[in-house]
Scaffold this motif. Structure first.
Motif, short mmCIF file in Angstrom:
data_model
loop_
_atom_site.label_atom_id
_atom_site.label_comp_id
_atom_site.label_asym_id
_atom_site.label_seq_id
_atom_site.Cartn_x
_atom_site.Cartn_y
_atom_site.Cartn_z
N VAL A 52 0.86 -1.18 0.00
CA VAL A 52 0.00 0.00 0.00
C VAL A 52 0.90 1.23 0.00
CG1 VAL A 52 -1.84 1.25 1.21
CG2 VAL A 52 -1.74 -1.25 1.32
N ALA A 53 0.69 2.13 -0.93
CA ALA A 53 1.55 3.30 -1.05
C ALA A 53 0.71 4.56 -1.25
CB ALA A 53 2.54 3.14 -2.20
N LEU A 90 -1.75 -1.07 7.98
CA LEU A 90 -0.91 0.11 7.94
C LEU A 90 0.09 0.09 9.08
CD1 LEU A 90 -3.65 2.81 7.23
CD2 LEU A 90 -2.16 1.68 5.57
N SER A 91 1.24 0.70 8.84
CA SER A 91 2.28 0.80 9.87
C SER A 91 2.51 2.28 10.20
CB SER A 91 3.59 0.18 9.37
OG SER A 91 4.63 0.35 10.32
N GLY A 92 2.22 2.66 11.44
CA GLY A 92 2.31 4.06 11.84
C GLY A 92 3.68 4.66 11.63
N GLU A 93 4.74 3.87 11.79
CA GLU A 93 6.09 4.42 11.68
C GLU A 93 6.48 4.75 10.25
OE1 GLU A 93 8.52 0.16 11.40
OE2 GLU A 93 8.64 1.38 13.23
N LEU A 94 5.69 4.28 9.29
CA LEU A 94 6.02 4.55 7.89
C LEU A 94 5.46 5.89 7.40
CD1 LEU A 94 5.47 1.02 6.29
CD2 LEU A 94 7.62 2.09 7.00
N GLY A 105 -3.32 20.43 21.32
CA GLY A 105 -3.73 19.26 22.08
C GLY A 105 -4.30 18.15 21.21
N ALA A 106 -3.72 17.99 20.02
CA ALA A 106 -4.22 16.99 19.08
C ALA A 106 -3.09 16.04 18.68
CB ALA A 106 -4.79 17.67 17.84
N ASP A 107 -3.48 14.84 18.27
CA ASP A 107 -2.52 13.85 17.79
C ASP A 107 -2.37 14.00 16.28
OD1 ASP A 107 -1.00 11.66 17.10
OD2 ASP A 107 -2.41 10.15 17.86
N PRO A 108 -1.21 14.39 15.78
CA PRO A 108 -1.06 14.57 14.33
C PRO A 108 -1.28 13.29 13.53
CG PRO A 108 1.08 14.70 15.43
CD PRO A 108 0.03 14.72 16.50
N LEU A 109 -1.04 12.12 14.16
CA LEU A 109 -1.30 10.87 13.44
C LEU A 109 -2.79 10.74 13.14
CD1 LEU A 109 -0.15 8.26 12.27
CD2 LEU A 109 -0.50 7.18 14.51
N ASP A 116 -0.82 -0.72 12.89
CA ASP A 116 0.12 -1.41 13.80
C ASP A 116 -0.52 -2.64 14.43
OD1 ASP A 116 2.09 0.50 13.29
OD2 ASP A 116 1.35 1.82 14.87
N GLY A 117 -1.29 -3.37 13.62
CA GLY A 117 -1.86 -4.63 14.06
C GLY A 117 -3.15 -4.52 14.83
N GLU A 118 -3.63 -3.31 15.08
CA GLU A 118 -4.84 -3.11 15.86
C GLU A 118 -5.91 -2.42 15.03
OE1 GLU A 118 -5.21 -4.24 18.89
OE2 GLU A 118 -3.12 -4.87 19.19
N GLU A 119 -7.16 -2.78 15.31
CA GLU A 119 -8.25 -2.04 14.69
C GLU A 119 -8.18 -0.59 15.14
OE1 GLU A 119 -10.43 -3.04 12.52
OE2 GLU A 119 -10.02 -5.21 12.52
N TRP A 120 -8.38 0.32 14.21
CA TRP A 120 -8.31 1.74 14.56
C TRP A 120 -9.46 2.10 15.49
CZ3 TRP A 120 -5.03 5.48 14.78
CH2 TRP A 120 -5.45 6.80 14.87
#
Length: 314
Positions: free
Chosen positions: A161-162, A236-240, A255-259, A300-304
């Protein structure tokens, strides 16, 4: 031009708008007849349509009419590119109140014109209607140039996936504007005026992309459509994901998560595609995950567990 739409009248407005936009090289017969003629060398036409409503898709206190025009064109041209096609023409519908300044409508068409110029497309025609609120309808057409369309249903286990283009920038810009700020401007401008990687769509088709779509409602949400259509799981892999330092700074300040912005923010109109493993991808494509057996989308292996993206009726 001064005055309002009511002052100019329907046919005066049509004439003023038509003069503003060239038909482009793919439109042998443009405005002036009951319908336009758009060239289709491939024998097939890619067609998509979108609707923008003031207060839902844009705010005049946040965006200029020119920004709205660029954005309206971009989100439709990106859909054509996501099919692996080359955009050729737009059809425009404009609804506006009689008291809307003519200058606003002309500036809107300047934005439409300039975004079309990025892909050598034109405006083939359209319609104007009086209404209580501003609404813009866009129909975009494209040419497959002899290639099969790249759909959402072709991803297979083992594919990578790209992503091509930016993710999370528009969402960061929206968060900044929602907090009453106007800086950092790079994110605000990404929200006002996205820059889709148009050329990456046809290029992906030539590389053998198995599935592709435009990221308009958020990566998680849009990949969910792809996973369902293809009958696969997308991991998906978060570190990528490349999250700029400035986006992280904005996230801390608000106060937000950019991911979260990257994974669920829409309106960047990046392209996401799946390719057979080992495909020699160009630098514009960043691998962010893989396709496996199963269903749904994981990070990362978990359901979002957060929100998945935009849903107009959710």
């Amino acid at each position: 031009m001064s005055g309002t739409l009511g002052d100019l009248g329907e046919f005066g407005l049509i004439g003023a708008l038509t003069e503003r936009v060239p038909v482009g090289p793919h439109v042998p017969l443009g405005p002036g007849d009951d319908a336009a003629v758009v060239a289709a060398p491939d024998g097939r036409v890619v067609a998509t349509t979108d609707l923008l409503v003031e207060g839902r898709h844009f705010r005049r206190d946040w965006s200029t009419a020119y920004d709205v025009g660029r954005k309206a064109a971009a989100q439709n041209l990106a859909d054509v590119a996501a099919m692996g096609a080359r955009p050729t023409a737009l059809l425009i519908g404009l609804v506006g109140p009689a008291e809307l300044p003519v200058a606003w409508a002309l500036e809107l068409y300047d934005g439409l014109r300039d975004e079309c110029a990025v892909v050598d497309a034109g405006v083939a025609g359209g319609d104007v209607v009086r209404g209580s609120a501003i609404m813009i309808s866009i129909t975009a057409l494209g040419d497959l140039e002899g290639r099969p369309p790249v759909t959402r249903s072709g991803a297979r286990p083992g594919d990578v996936v790209a992503v091509a283009g930016w993710l999370g920038w528009s969402a960061a810009g929206l968060a900044i504007l929602s907090h009453g700020h106007r800086n950092p401007r790079a994110f605000v401008e990404a929200h006002r005026r996205p820059e889709p990687p148009y050329a990456a769509g046809p290029a992906a088709a030539k590389l053998g992309a198995t599935a592709m779509l435009d990221v308009s409602d958020g990566l998680i949400s849009d990949l969910g459509h792809l996973a369902r259509a293809s009958g696969v799981r997308v991991e998906l892999s978060g570190e990528l994901f490349d999250i700029p330092a400035q986006m992280r700074d904005v996230g801390r300040a608000l106060g937000a998560d950019p991911l979260q912005w990257v994974l669920t923010g829409g309106e960047d109109h990046a392209l996401v595609a799946t390719f057979p493993a080992g495909t020699p991808l160009t630098a514009r494509w960043r691998v962010v995950g893989r396709v496996t057996e199963g269903r749904g989308v994981t990070v990362d292996g978990e359901e979002w567990s957060g929100t998945g993206g935009w849903d107009h009726f959710g």
